[in-house]
Design a protein around this motif. Structure first.
Motif, PDB file in Angstrom:
ATOM      1  N   PHE A 191       1.148  -1.253   0.129  1.00 16.14           N
ATOM      2  CA  PHE A 191       0.162   0.055   0.029  1.00 16.14           C
ATOM      3  C   PHE A 191       0.950   1.286   0.029  1.00 16.14           C
ATOM      4  CE2 PHE A 191      -2.252   3.734   2.426  1.00 16.14           C
ATOM      5  CZ  PHE A 191      -3.336   4.027   1.497  1.00 16.14           C
ATOM      6  N   LEU A 192       2.250   1.286   0.577  1.00 16.01           N
ATOM      7  CA  LEU A 192       2.409   2.413   0.716  1.00 16.01           C
ATOM      8  C   LEU A 192       3.345   2.925  -0.452  1.00 16.01           C
ATOM      9  CD1 LEU A 192       4.435   2.033   4.438  1.00 16.01           C
ATOM     10  CD2 LEU A 192       2.223   3.884   3.478  1.00 16.01           C
ATOM     11  N   ARG A 193       3.887   1.311  -1.051  1.00 16.55           N
ATOM     12  CA  ARG A 193       4.673   1.710  -2.335  1.00 16.55           C
ATOM     13  C   ARG A 193       3.810   2.182  -3.658  1.00 16.55           C
ATOM     14  NH1 ARG A 193       9.111  -0.280  -3.416  1.00 16.55           N
ATOM     15  NH2 ARG A 193       8.563  -0.209  -5.838  1.00 16.55           N
ATOM     16  N   LYS A 194       2.443   1.293  -3.727  1.00 18.19           N
ATOM     17  CA  LYS A 194       1.738   2.553  -4.810  1.00 18.19           C
ATOM     18  C   LYS A 194       1.104   4.044  -4.106  1.00 18.19           C
ATOM     19  CE  LYS A 194      -0.782  -2.095  -5.416  1.00 18.19           C
ATOM     20  NZ  LYS A 194      -1.794  -3.278  -4.950  1.00 18.19           N
ATOM     21  N   ASN A 195       1.210   3.895  -3.051  1.00 19.54           N
ATOM     22  CA  ASN A 195       0.620   5.660  -2.600  1.00 19.54           C
ATOM     23  C   ASN A 195       1.590   6.947  -2.516  1.00 19.54           C
ATOM     24  OD1 ASN A 195      -2.561   5.420  -2.052  1.00 19.54           O
ATOM     25  ND2 ASN A 195      -1.612   3.765  -1.405  1.00 19.54           N
ATOM     26  N   CYS A 196       3.144   5.950  -2.509  1.00 20.04           N
ATOM     27  CA  CYS A 196       3.906   6.830  -2.771  1.00 20.04           C
ATOM     28  C   CYS A 196       4.787   7.546  -3.750  1.00 20.04           C
ATOM     29  CB  CYS A 196       5.092   6.346  -1.483  1.00 20.04           C
ATOM     30  SG  CYS A 196       6.286   5.155  -2.328  1.00 20.04           S
ATOM     31  N   ARG A 197       5.840   8.319  -3.563  1.00 20.77           N
ATOM     32  CA  ARG A 197       6.505   9.114  -5.379  1.00 20.77           C
ATOM     33  C   ARG A 197       6.928   7.480  -5.835  1.00 20.77           C
ATOM     34  NH1 ARG A 197       5.142  14.502  -6.329  1.00 20.77           N
ATOM     35  NH2 ARG A 197       3.936  14.994  -5.034  1.00 20.77           N
ATOM     36  N   GLY A 198       6.917   7.579  -6.612  1.00 21.64           N
ATOM     37  CA  GLY A 198       8.136   6.514  -7.710  1.00 21.64           C
ATOM     38  C   GLY A 198       8.589   6.816  -7.480  1.00 21.64           C
ATOM     39  N   PRO A 199      10.460   5.599  -7.759  1.00 22.35           N
ATOM     40  CA  PRO A 199      11.789   6.115  -8.184  1.00 22.35           C
ATOM     41  C   PRO A 199      12.084   6.518  -8.983  1.00 22.35           C
ATOM     42  CG  PRO A 199      10.561   3.810  -7.790  1.00 22.35           C
ATOM     43  CD  PRO A 199       9.629   4.452  -8.068  1.00 22.35           C
ATOM     44  N   ALA A 200      11.739   7.349 -10.199  1.00 24.36           N
ATOM     45  CA  ALA A 200      11.856   7.393 -10.864  1.00 24.36           C
ATOM     46  C   ALA A 200      11.452   9.088 -10.285  1.00 24.36           C
ATOM     47  CB  ALA A 200      11.307   7.067 -12.076  1.00 24.36           C
ATOM     48  N   VAL A 201      10.870   9.465 -10.245  1.00 24.43           N
ATOM     49  CA  VAL A 201       9.965  10.805  -9.469  1.00 24.43           C
ATOM     50  C   VAL A 201      11.146  11.183  -8.797  1.00 24.43           C
ATOM     51  CG1 VAL A 201       8.035  12.540  -7.934  1.00 24.43           C
ATOM     52  CG2 VAL A 201       7.765  10.892 -10.522  1.00 24.43           C
ATOM     53  N   ALA A 202      11.938  10.386  -7.639  1.00 29.64           N
ATOM     54  CA  ALA A 202      12.392  10.764  -6.196  1.00 29.64           C
ATOM     55  C   ALA A 202      13.601  10.750  -7.222  1.00 29.64           C
ATOM     56  CB  ALA A 202      11.943   9.688  -5.624  1.00 29.64           C
ATOM     57  N   LEU A 203      14.544  10.251  -8.312  1.00 29.38           N
ATOM     58  CA  LEU A 203      15.776  10.335  -8.601  1.00 29.38           C
ATOM     59  C   LEU A 203      15.711  11.071 -10.112  1.00 29.38           C
ATOM     60  CD1 LEU A 203      16.291   6.630  -8.411  1.00 29.38           C
ATOM     61  CD2 LEU A 203      17.710   7.746  -7.549  1.00 29.38           C
ATOM     62  N   ASN A 204      14.680  12.063  -9.919  1.00 32.34           N
ATOM     63  CA  ASN A 204      15.056  12.919 -11.173  1.00 32.34           C
ATOM     64  C   ASN A 204      15.018  12.214 -12.493  1.00 32.34           C
ATOM     65  OD1 ASN A 204      14.179  15.047  -8.972  1.00 32.34           O
ATOM     66  ND2 ASN A 204      16.473  14.670  -8.088  1.00 32.34           N
ATOM     67  N   ILE A 205      14.376  11.834 -12.639  1.00 35.36           N
ATOM     68  CA  ILE A 205      14.775  10.501 -14.118  1.00 35.36           C
ATOM     69  C   ILE A 205      14.013  11.151 -15.470  1.00 35.36           C
ATOM     70  CG2 ILE A 205      14.734   8.734 -15.420  1.00 35.36           C
ATOM     71  CD1 ILE A 205      15.838   7.242 -12.752  1.00 35.36           C
ATOM     72  N   PRO A 206      14.290  11.688 -16.405  1.00 37.01           N
ATOM     73  CA  PRO A 206      13.613  12.019 -17.179  1.00 37.01           C
ATOM     74  C   PRO A 206      12.678  11.263 -17.913  1.00 37.01           C
ATOM     75  CG  PRO A 206      15.516  11.995 -18.163  1.00 37.01           C
ATOM     76  CD  PRO A 206      15.990  12.145 -16.826  1.00 37.01           C
ATOM     77  N   HIS A 207      10.973  11.004 -18.059  1.00 38.50           N
ATOM     78  CA  HIS A 207      10.069  10.443 -18.428  1.00 38.50           C
ATOM     79  C   HIS A 207      11.112  10.411 -19.311  1.00 38.50           C
ATOM     80  CE1 HIS A 207       8.256   9.963 -14.403  1.00 38.50           C
ATOM     81  NE2 HIS A 207       8.398  11.526 -14.535  1.00 38.50           N
ATOM     82  N   ILE A 208      11.077  10.803 -20.556  1.00 42.90           N
ATOM     83  CA  ILE A 208      11.109  10.747 -22.143  1.00 42.90           C
ATOM     84  C   ILE A 208      12.343   9.668 -22.419  1.00 42.90           C
ATOM     85  CG2 ILE A 208      12.881  12.542 -22.805  1.00 42.90           C
ATOM     86  CD1 ILE A 208      10.255  12.395 -24.361  1.00 42.90           C
ATOM     87  N   SER A 209      13.409   9.616 -21.565  1.00 39.48           N
ATOM     88  CA  SER A 209      14.170   8.400 -21.983  1.00 39.48           C
ATOM     89  C   SER A 209      14.369   7.736 -21.127  1.00 39.48           C
ATOM     90  CB  SER A 209      15.189   9.757 -21.716  1.00 39.48           C
ATOM     91  OG  SER A 209      15.885  10.459 -21.858  1.00 39.48           O
ATOM     92  N   LEU A 210      12.737   7.343 -20.347  1.00 36.69           N
ATOM     93  CA  LEU A 210      12.976   6.667 -19.023  1.00 36.69           C
ATOM     94  C   LEU A 210      12.102   4.965 -19.648  1.00 36.69           C
ATOM     95  CD1 LEU A 210      12.720   4.833 -15.744  1.00 36.69           C
ATOM     96  CD2 LEU A 210       9.851   6.543 -15.818  1.00 36.69           C
ATOM     97  N   ILE A 211      12.871   4.226 -19.045  1.00 39.07           N
ATOM     98  CA  ILE A 211      12.504   2.584 -19.532  1.00 39.07           C
ATOM     99  C   ILE A 211      12.068   1.514 -18.028  1.00 39.07           C
ATOM    100  CG2 ILE A 211      12.221   0.276 -20.752  1.00 39.07           C
ATOM    101  CD1 ILE A 211      14.315   1.209 -22.454  1.00 39.07           C
ATOM    102  N   GLU A 212      10.461   1.141 -17.689  1.00 38.82           N
ATOM    103  CA  GLU A 212      10.495   0.765 -16.762  1.00 38.82           C
ATOM    104  C   GLU A 212       9.710  -0.952 -17.280  1.00 38.82           C
ATOM    105  OE1 GLU A 212       8.893   2.868 -12.927  1.00 38.82           O
ATOM    106  OE2 GLU A 212       7.434   3.421 -14.738  1.00 38.82           O
ATOM    107  N   VAL A 213      10.567  -1.500 -15.580  1.00 37.84           N
ATOM    108  CA  VAL A 213      10.314  -3.231 -16.127  1.00 37.84           C
ATOM    109  C   VAL A 213       9.982  -3.823 -15.324  1.00 37.84           C
ATOM    110  CG1 VAL A 213      11.885  -4.649 -16.824  1.00 37.84           C
ATOM    111  CG2 VAL A 213      12.765  -2.695 -17.645  1.00 37.84           C
ATOM    112  N   GLY A 214       8.547  -4.195 -15.336  1.00 35.67           N
ATOM    113  CA  GLY A 214       8.183  -4.849 -13.963  1.00 35.67           C
ATOM    114  C   GLY A 214       8.590  -6.194 -13.656  1.00 35.67           C
ATOM    115  N   MET A 215       8.796  -5.677 -12.292  1.00 36.48           N
ATOM    116  CA  MET A 215       9.172  -7.395 -11.957  1.00 36.48           C
ATOM    117  C   MET A 215       8.572  -7.417 -10.030  1.00 36.48           C
ATOM    118  SD  MET A 215      13.214  -7.866 -10.773  1.00 36.48           S
ATOM    119  CE  MET A 215      14.343  -9.770 -10.588  1.00 36.48           C
TER     120      MET A 215
END
Length: 781
Positions: free
Chosen positions: A753-777
């Protein structure tokens, strides 16, 4: 912040150092002492409630003042000013500063991501560099038993949660106490109207938090200083005018007499007396903005005398006006001074509340840095005052809690019961942690630590026991709040440790990777792939998904780990640790980016450039220092080196070329299609705040350079020109079927629940979304 121990005192006597500390002492009034200085508004009112109303006489008032005087002397003055301010973590104070010191001198940390290289940080060492850390039996005992280390962490988190509770309780009691003065002057005002005024002030206070305290910081110190002078003047007038004999109550004899006459009722009243020291923890927690000498100077010369005279003056007034106890502070003000003091009191409680709320944000940021709080948006409100932060989500949560407490209780006595318990719990936990520091950091005898602990715990235990008696009358609020925040913190930390442990035990075998050859059995396409992982060593399991399921991968691979170390700050020149993964033809590297728990993770757009420069510096350093290379090809990782940003320009063979018109250089970039370039340009034009500095690299002509090194640098430059892609795992954490009955709901419900409702790691790490690839695991922990 202070000079080295050898020349500390001569340096303090120098004019330059003294003037600097005087300036810091002046600034500390608005940040450190806003809460402590407003306690006279409600201490006597909260003390003489309940059954102590049957003992409202001159002797009881003399005894109450004597208790207040010695409480102020023993805890803020003796313990904090003379002892606790001598303990700092590179100038930082607070609960987490003590915990980080303990984690550096003993293996108390539960997250196993510490490396030997972390111990070489300049801010890691405490005291003299020649100090040898001994291994005492107590230290080995605590390191051996994980349950004891877990209990220590829970104690620290509980203390931090009490500070968060202070952030909700301080504004409620301070604002209510300040506006209560209106009812003294305007008898027609009803309780409901006073409550409405208090709520309007509170909403305005929280609504202005996003501006940051630096916008009005220049006003804060003068307000508190004027407030101090006002309460000093009123107190001195009351002593002279009403009862000069109150000076005799400084003698401890009046405390003994007080308890003889009041018995158990007097002991219960300690819950009100302890409100005189609420805000004391700020002297230690806010140490990072000042120096210990400046805080000592401000307290000893101004705050302590003003508070003592004010409490003495109130007692002198009350000894002759027993019926004025419910409105003791405002009733004791001479009529001509009432409205000026009321205005400055209202401003002072706003300043004190502002400082406590800001301290709450800082505590939560430290919790997050140590892996004990979900990812939240942290806004840095000042470029000049380091560490001033604002957390929107927490601000509005605190506002709702504060308004609920204010409307629910509508009584400063009930809120005071809650407030006193929260403050005393923080002081109690700090004493315990300081005793551990005496043993493990100062390396003194256990008997000395036990004597210190016993002396202060006897005093603080008396106050804490009296505060606990009032749990049914409002004291339950901080306990509920603290248990709630402690549960959230511990669940997040527990889930983070389990996730890290899964990564650690499911690392990709390097022998398998080496067997695939430099091409990894797939097509290596132009570009750089930054694979983010929490692992500081080894190759994460997520990488095997790519190798086995995708037909192509980037020409240069960098495994990036952003981690926090138990130090307040990491110098920029020590931030990057660079190493090689696999032999040179594989073009695979590791980069560990280290931050302290007080560091600001800013996205200044230069991360990619700094990373490329660091890797290039490492490649050249490795050629000059063969010991950095692993002689065994089957070794998991090559040795890592600290790459200083200060050596980039003089030592690096790369020349940085600013690209003034990124849109005009599309045809020069070889690895990206025109369509993708256009998409990136459109994205950046719509989001100018995330526009990254466009730079290009060029290799200098150096005929003495090794050909293998030159080829590797050329490949690195070409990969950068082709583009950088950020790869991060989008993980789902679930408990194993064989997990215990308690673990399943904690992981599957709480942590998920906490992971779903907190900021994503990409936002926390200031990663530009245009260059981002997320892989489900999926992580089965």
């Amino acid at each position: 912040m202070e000079p080295e121990s050898g020349d500390r005192y001569p340096a303090m006597l120098s004019w330059t150092n003294l003037s600097r500390n005087l300036l810091l002492a002046y600034q500390s009034f608005g940040i450190v002492y806003g809460d402590l200085s407003t306690s006279p508004l409600y201490v006597y009112t909260s003390t003489f409630v309940g059954k102590l109303q049957n003992h409202q006489n001159e002797d009881a008032i003399f005894g109450a003042f004597s208790l207040i005087f010695w409480t102020l002397t023993l805890i803020p003055l003796l313990k904090y000013v003379f002892i606790l301010l001598s303990v700092d973590d590179n100038g930082e104070g607070g609960t987490f500063a003590l915990y980080s010191l303990l984690c550096r001198h003993a293996k108390f940390s539960l997250l196993p991501n510490q490396q030997a290289a972390d111990e070489e940080l300049s801010t890691y060492k405490y005291g003299s560099s020649s100090q040898v850390v001994s291994s005492s039996p107590l230290k080995r005992f605590l390191e051996k038993h994980k349950k004891l280390r877990t209990i220590l962490l829970i104690v620290v988190l509980f203390g931090a949660s009490m500070v968060i509770g202070d952030g909700a309780l301080t504004p409620a009691i301070s604002v209510l106490s300040a506006v209560a003065g209106l009812q003294t002057a305007e008898k027609r005002l009803t309780n409901g109207e006073l409550l409405l005024i208090a709520c309007i002030i509170l909403v305005g206070l929280f609504a202005l938090q996003h501006c940051g305290t630096h916008r009005v910081a220049f006003m804060f110190a003068p307000i508190v200083i004027i407030w101090m002078l006002s309460i000093f003047s009123v107190g001195l007038y009351n002593i002279i005018h009403w009862n000069p004999n109150i000076i005799r109550a400084i003698s401890p004899y009046y405390i003994i007499k007080f308890f003889k006459e009041t018995g158990k009722d007097g002991w219960v009243s300690l819950g009100g007396v302890l409100l005189a020291i609420t805000g004391t923890e700020a002297m230690f927690a806010d140490l990072g903005h000042f120096t210990s000498f400046s805080i000592r100077l401000a307290f000893a010369l101004v705050v302590y005398p003003c508070l003592v005279v004010q409490y003495m003056g109130q007692a002198a007034f009350l000894s002759k006006n027993i019926g004025s106890i419910p409105y003791s502070f405002y009733a004791s003000i001479p009529d001509p001074m009432f409205w000026p003091v009321f205005v400055i009191a209202t401003l002072a409680v706003v300043v004190g509340s502002q400082a406590v709320i800001t301290a709450t944000f800082s505590i939560l940021k430290q919790c997050h840095a140590l892996g004990c709080f979900p990812r939240v948006k942290v806004v840095h409100t000042s470029r000049h005052i380091y560490g001033q932060v604002y957390i929107p989500e927490i601000n509005w949560i605190l506002m709702v809690i504060t308004l609920s407490i204010t409307i629910g209780f509508q009584n400063t006595t009930l809120i005071g019961n809650a407030y006193g318990l929260a403050c005393m719990m923080v002081i109690f936990v700090t004493t315990f942690l300081l005793a551990l520091v005496v043993v493990f950091v100062w390396q003194k005898s256990v008997l000395l630590a036990a004597a210190f602990l016993l002396f202060f715990w006897i005093i603080e235990g008396a106050y804490l026991s009296a505060a606990l008696i009032k749990v049914p009358q409002g004291g339950w609020v901080p306990i509920v709040l603290s248990c709630f925040f402690t549960f959230i913190m511990f669940v997040w930390h527990y889930g983070t440790c389990k996730k890290y442990s899964y990564d650690l035990h499911n690392k990709v075998s390097l022998r398998w990777l080496l067997g695939l050859g430099p091409s990894l059995g797939i097509v290596r396409v132009p570009g750089i792939g930054l694979i983010y992982s929490e692992l500081a060593t080894g190759i994460p399991a997520i990488f095997s998904h790519f190798v086995t399921n995708l037909p192509a991968f980037h020409q240069v691979l960098v495994f990036v780990c952003v981690k926090s170390v138990p130090v307040p700050y990491v110098p920029p020149e020590e931030r990057f640790l660079i190493g090689r993964v696999c032999p040179r033809p594989y073009r695979m590297y590791r980069c560990i980016v280290r931050y302290g728990y007080k560091d600001i993770q800013r996205d200044d757009g230069d991360f990619e450039s700094q990373l490329i420069q660091s890797i290039a510096e490492f490649i050249q350093m490795e050629a000059e220092q063969p010991q950095l290379s692993s002689s065994d090809a089957s070794a998991l990782d090559g040795r890592m080196a600290v790459i200083s940003s200060r050596t980039f320009q003089p030592a690096s063979s790369l020349v940085i070329i600013e690209d003034p018109a990124p849109s005009d250089s599309i045809s020069n970039l070889s690895g990206k299609s025109v369509a993708l370039q256009s998409l990136r340009s459109a994205f950046e034009s719509e989001n100018p705040q995330i526009r990254r500095r466009q730079v290009r690299f060029q290799l200098q002509q150096d005929h003495g350079m090794d050909l293998a090194v030159r080829d590797e640098l050329v490949d690195l430059i070409q990969a950068k020109e082709a583009g950088v892609t950020y790869i991060i795992g989008h993980s789902y954490v679930k408990a194993r079927r064989s997990s215990s009955f308690l673990k399943k709901p904690v992981i599957d419900m709480g942590y998920s629940f906490l992971r779903k409702n907190c900021r994503g790691p990409a936002v926390a790490l200031n990663i530009p979304h245009i260059s981002l690839i997320e892989v489900g695991m999926i992580y089965y922990v």
